[in-house]
Design a protein around this motif. Structure first.
Motif, PDB file in Angstrom:
ATOM      1  N   ARG A  88       7.713  56.773  -1.315  1.00  9.62           N
ATOM      2  CA  ARG A  88       7.960  55.754  -0.299  1.00  9.62           C
ATOM      3  C   ARG A  88       6.416  55.184  -0.305  1.00  9.62           C
ATOM      4  N   MET A  89       5.416  55.934  -0.243  1.00  6.25           N
ATOM      5  CA  MET A  89       3.847  55.499  -0.215  1.00  6.25           C
ATOM      6  C   MET A  89       3.794  54.159  -1.397  1.00  6.25           C
ATOM      7  N   ARG A  90       4.263  54.878  -2.523  1.00  9.83           N
ATOM      8  CA  ARG A  90       4.030  53.975  -3.751  1.00  9.83           C
ATOM      9  C   ARG A  90       4.719  52.575  -3.594  1.00  9.83           C
ATOM     10  N   SER A  91       5.952  52.703  -2.842  1.00  7.88           N
ATOM     11  CA  SER A  91       6.679  51.420  -2.790  1.00  7.88           C
ATOM     12  C   SER A  91       6.231  50.656  -1.590  1.00  7.88           C
ATOM     13  N   GLY A  92       5.034  50.977  -1.066  1.00  7.94           N
ATOM     14  CA  GLY A  92       4.796  50.065   0.291  1.00  7.94           C
ATOM     15  C   GLY A  92       5.407  50.345   1.366  1.00  7.94           C
ATOM     16  N   ALA A  93       6.172  51.260   1.319  1.00 10.24           N
ATOM     17  CA  ALA A  93       6.680  51.391   2.968  1.00 10.24           C
ATOM     18  C   ALA A  93       5.711  51.803   4.049  1.00 10.24           C
ATOM     19  N   LEU A  94       6.003  51.252   4.991  1.00  5.18           N
ATOM     20  CA  LEU A  94       5.162  51.061   6.241  1.00  5.18           C
ATOM     21  C   LEU A  94       5.504  52.346   7.204  1.00  5.18           C
TER      22      LEU A  94
ATOM     23  N   SER B 224       9.625  75.425  -5.851  1.00  7.70           N
ATOM     24  CA  SER B 224       9.799  74.884  -4.625  1.00  7.70           C
ATOM     25  C   SER B 224      10.375  73.937  -3.763  1.00  7.70           C
ATOM     26  N   PRO B 225      11.492  74.106  -3.023  1.00  6.78           N
ATOM     27  CA  PRO B 225      12.329  72.837  -2.583  1.00  6.78           C
ATOM     28  C   PRO B 225      11.157  72.058  -2.222  1.00  6.78           C
ATOM     29  N   MET B 226       9.920  72.292  -1.411  1.00 10.37           N
ATOM     30  CA  MET B 226       9.126  71.273  -0.732  1.00 10.37           C
ATOM     31  C   MET B 226       8.636  70.243  -1.627  1.00 10.37           C
ATOM     32  N   ASN B 227       8.484  70.780  -3.175  1.00  8.47           N
ATOM     33  CA  ASN B 227       7.735  69.633  -4.042  1.00  8.47           C
ATOM     34  C   ASN B 227       8.786  68.568  -3.844  1.00  8.47           C
ATOM     35  N   ARG B 228       9.882  68.516  -3.844  1.00  9.58           N
ATOM     36  CA  ARG B 228      10.908  67.406  -4.011  1.00  9.58           C
ATOM     37  C   ARG B 228      10.557  66.544  -2.602  1.00  9.58           C
ATOM     38  N   PHE B 229      10.519  67.311  -1.566  1.00  9.41           N
ATOM     39  CA  PHE B 229      10.208  66.554  -0.287  1.00  9.41           C
ATOM     40  C   PHE B 229       8.833  65.642  -0.420  1.00  9.41           C
ATOM     41  N   LEU B 230       7.836  66.259  -0.815  1.00 11.89           N
ATOM     42  CA  LEU B 230       6.612  65.777  -1.144  1.00 11.89           C
ATOM     43  C   LEU B 230       6.586  64.600  -1.828  1.00 11.89           C
ATOM     44  N   GLU B 231       7.197  65.000  -3.219  1.00 15.74           N
ATOM     45  CA  GLU B 231       7.461  63.758  -4.080  1.00 15.74           C
ATOM     46  C   GLU B 231       8.094  62.416  -3.515  1.00 15.74           C
ATOM     47  N   ASN B 232       9.215  62.816  -2.474  1.00 20.95           N
ATOM     48  CA  ASN B 232       9.763  61.494  -2.127  1.00 20.95           C
ATOM     49  C   ASN B 232       8.823  60.899  -1.195  1.00 20.95           C
ATOM     50  N   LYS B 233       7.929  61.483  -0.206  1.00 22.94           N
ATOM     51  CA  LYS B 233       6.929  60.828   0.439  1.00 22.94           C
ATOM     52  C   LYS B 233       5.977  59.805  -0.403  1.00 22.94           C
ATOM     53  N   VAL B 234       5.577  60.356  -1.422  1.00 23.72           N
ATOM     54  CA  VAL B 234       4.716  59.813  -2.450  1.00 23.72           C
ATOM     55  C   VAL B 234       5.629  58.500  -2.817  1.00 23.72           C
TER      56      VAL B 234
ATOM     57  N   THR C  66      -3.212  85.948  14.467  1.00 24.11           N
ATOM     58  CA  THR C  66      -2.689  85.050  15.659  1.00 24.11           C
ATOM     59  C   THR C  66      -3.219  83.733  15.741  1.00 24.11           C
ATOM     60  N   GLU C  67      -3.625  83.084  14.527  1.00 24.52           N
ATOM     61  CA  GLU C  67      -4.032  81.832  14.448  1.00 24.52           C
ATOM     62  C   GLU C  67      -2.701  81.044  14.269  1.00 24.52           C
ATOM     63  N   THR C  68      -2.899  79.643  14.939  1.00 24.94           N
ATOM     64  CA  THR C  68      -1.745  78.698  14.608  1.00 24.94           C
ATOM     65  C   THR C  68      -2.686  77.348  14.405  1.00 24.94           C
ATOM     66  N   GLY C  69      -2.008  76.708  14.048  1.00 29.37           N
ATOM     67  CA  GLY C  69      -2.422  74.955  13.956  1.00 29.37           C
ATOM     68  C   GLY C  69      -1.298  74.168  13.428  1.00 29.37           C
ATOM     69  N   GLY C  70      -1.560  72.818  13.754  1.00 27.61           N
ATOM     70  CA  GLY C  70      -0.656  71.833  13.320  1.00 27.61           C
ATOM     71  C   GLY C  70      -1.362  70.359  13.354  1.00 27.61           C
ATOM     72  N   CYS C  71      -0.391  69.629  13.132  1.00 28.77           N
ATOM     73  CA  CYS C  71      -0.876  68.171  12.942  1.00 28.77           C
ATOM     74  C   CYS C  71       0.609  67.430  13.016  1.00 28.77           C
ATOM     75  N   THR C  72       0.609  66.349  13.580  1.00 31.85           N
ATOM     76  CA  THR C  72       1.711  65.465  13.950  1.00 31.85           C
ATOM     77  C   THR C  72       2.030  64.419  12.907  1.00 31.85           C
ATOM     78  N   GLN C  73       0.898  64.165  12.343  1.00 34.52           N
ATOM     79  CA  GLN C  73       1.052  62.648  11.365  1.00 34.52           C
ATOM     80  C   GLN C  73       0.264  63.103  10.015  1.00 34.52           C
ATOM     81  N   ALA C  74       0.793  64.141   9.474  1.00 32.84           N
ATOM     82  CA  ALA C  74       0.036  64.479   8.120  1.00 32.84           C
ATOM     83  C   ALA C  74       0.628  63.555   6.893  1.00 32.84           C
ATOM     84  N   ILE C  75      -0.104  63.318   5.955  1.00 29.23           N
ATOM     85  CA  ILE C  75       0.270  62.516   5.014  1.00 29.23           C
ATOM     86  C   ILE C  75      -0.351  63.197   3.507  1.00 29.23           C
TER      87      ILE C  75
END
Length: 150
Positions: free
Chosen positions: A85-91, A73-83, A106-115
């Motif tokens: 950044r977190m481990r490097s101390g990025a704010l 899944s291409p999303m694995n790379r995206f999430l790995e990059n987020k991790v 008909t269910e929907t949901g969302g979050c604007t600041q997931a981590i």
């Protein structure tokens, strides 16, 4: 004449999950490749000595979203990059928006600041394995989408 109950159909093809506006693809097999769970109970009950009771309703609207993805899944790379950044101390640049839609229910949901809350355990062997990501949403917002029948 007996009346029939409600009939409907379901297909995962009618379920969409996106992270930072990109559609997530290559989900793992099974019935639980997307799980959205409230972090806490809706309320805490208290029963008095005389049997009277009250429920303290929490203001906590957080949720844990668990995604099970295939290794490719291409999303694995995206999430790995987020991790990374977190481990490097990025704010900044560590959170992201997520969205969920199920047109069947008909269910929907969302979050604007997931981590990312938990990285997947890496398992390798004869066959491919999934990667399970846990994502924390401090304020999961549920809603419904209007679907017009054709």
């Amino acid at each position: 004449m007996a009346e029939c109950g409600i009939f409907g159909t379901y297909s995962f093809r009618n379920v969409a999950f996106n992270i930072d506006g990109a559609m997530v693809t290559n989900f793992d097999e099974g019935d639980d490749c997307i799980t959205i769970a409230p972090t806490s109970d809706l309320g805490t009950p208290k029963v008095g000595a005389d049997g009277g009771s009250i429920l303290s309703v929490t203001a906590d609207q957080s949720a844990t979203v668990t995604l099970r993805l295939l290794q490719n899944s291409p999303m694995n790379r995206f999430l790995e990059n987020k991790v990374r950044r977190m481990r490097s101390g990025a704010l900044t640049g560590t959170t992201f928006a997520i969205g969920f839609t199920d047109l069947s229910s008909t269910e929907t949901g969302g979050c604007t600041q997931a981590i990312v809350m938990r990285e997947p355990t890496i398992t390798r062997g004869v066959n491919t394995n999934n990667l399970e990501w846990a994502i924390f949403c401090p304020c999961w917002t549920k809603s419904t989408v209007q679907v017009n029948a054709a």
